[in-house]
Design a protein around this motif. Structure first.
Motif, short mmCIF file in Angstrom:
data_model
loop_
_atom_site.label_atom_id
_atom_site.label_comp_id
_atom_site.label_asym_id
_atom_site.label_seq_id
_atom_site.Cartn_x
_atom_site.Cartn_y
_atom_site.Cartn_z
N PHE A 18 20.60 -7.07 52.36
CA PHE A 18 20.85 -5.83 51.52
C PHE A 18 21.05 -6.18 50.10
O PHE A 18 20.88 -7.44 49.67
CB PHE A 18 22.21 -5.12 52.00
N GLU A 19 20.62 -5.21 49.35
CA GLU A 19 20.58 -5.41 47.69
C GLU A 19 21.86 -5.71 47.29
O GLU A 19 22.96 -4.81 47.70
CB GLU A 19 19.81 -3.88 47.42
N VAL A 76 24.77 0.17 52.77
CA VAL A 76 25.01 -1.35 53.03
C VAL A 76 26.18 -1.34 54.10
O VAL A 76 25.83 -2.28 55.08
CB VAL A 76 25.35 -1.95 52.00
N TYR A 79 24.15 -0.65 57.58
CA TYR A 79 23.62 -2.01 57.75
C TYR A 79 24.63 -3.21 58.57
O TYR A 79 24.41 -3.60 59.35
CB TYR A 79 22.77 -2.46 56.50
#
Length: 183
Positions: A18-19, A76, A79
């Motif tokens: 994830f970012e 996020v 995820y």
């Protein structure tokens, strides 16, 4: 609004998926990294389960904290839940962290559910290394998982003496196995 942090103690540290806007070494208190989860699919089978990492009660655990922008919180979290809660062996918790720069915060983290059928308990180095050495699952050999984890931890400057003991014993078992088949 509060800052949104995620704590990684295993593969999430080097493969978050994830970012994030900040990555920093951190320590979670009240939990320790442990090969305490039986793997029936990725690193073992139902007949010959392997072992994978979980956060179990006691001590503290060095890992990595990821600060995520607020607008990415929901994707996020979706995820992470898809990644970590597949068999529900982990419980989602807010963990108190001490960041490497002295800041204190809380982060989403995943701890083992001690009541789950996959919970292996607290194993000794010998028992854990025998299980790891003898298990293979869909994602490959269990010993490759443990030795890769140790390599990544070393690269990050993180020592985990118990896991290092398991890794050393696994390597010895590998050498013994190789010696047994050499002419």
């Amino acid at each position: 609004m509060d800052e949104f942090w995620v704590f990684g103690y295993g593969s999430l540290m080097w493969n978050p998926g994830f970012e994030y806007e900040e990555r920093i070494a951190a320590r979670a208190f009240g939990y320790r990294r442990s090969l305490c989860i039986r793997s029936f699919v990725h690193r073992g089978t139902p007949e010959n389960p392997g072992l994978v990492l979980g956060l179990d009660r006691g001590g503290s655990c060095r890992g990595v904290a990821f600060k995520v922008r607020e607008e990415l919180r929901d994707p996020v979290m979706a995820y992470l839940r898809e990644r970590e809660l597949v068999t529900n062996v982990y419980l989602e918790r807010m963990l108190p962290l001490m960041l490497a720069d002295g800041r204190q915060t809380k982060a989403v983290g995943y701890v083992v559910d001690r009541d789950h059928k996959q919970y292996a308990g607290s194993l000794g180095v010998e028992e854990a290394s025998r299980v790891v050495h003898a298990s293979i699952g869909q994602s490959g050999p269990n010993d490759a998982y443990v030795l890769s984890t140790l390599t990544h931890l070393r690269e990050m400057g993180i020592r985990d003496l118990w896991l290092e003991g398991v890794g050393s014993r696994v390597e010895a078992l590998q050498r013994q196995g190789t010696a047994a088949i050499d002419p």
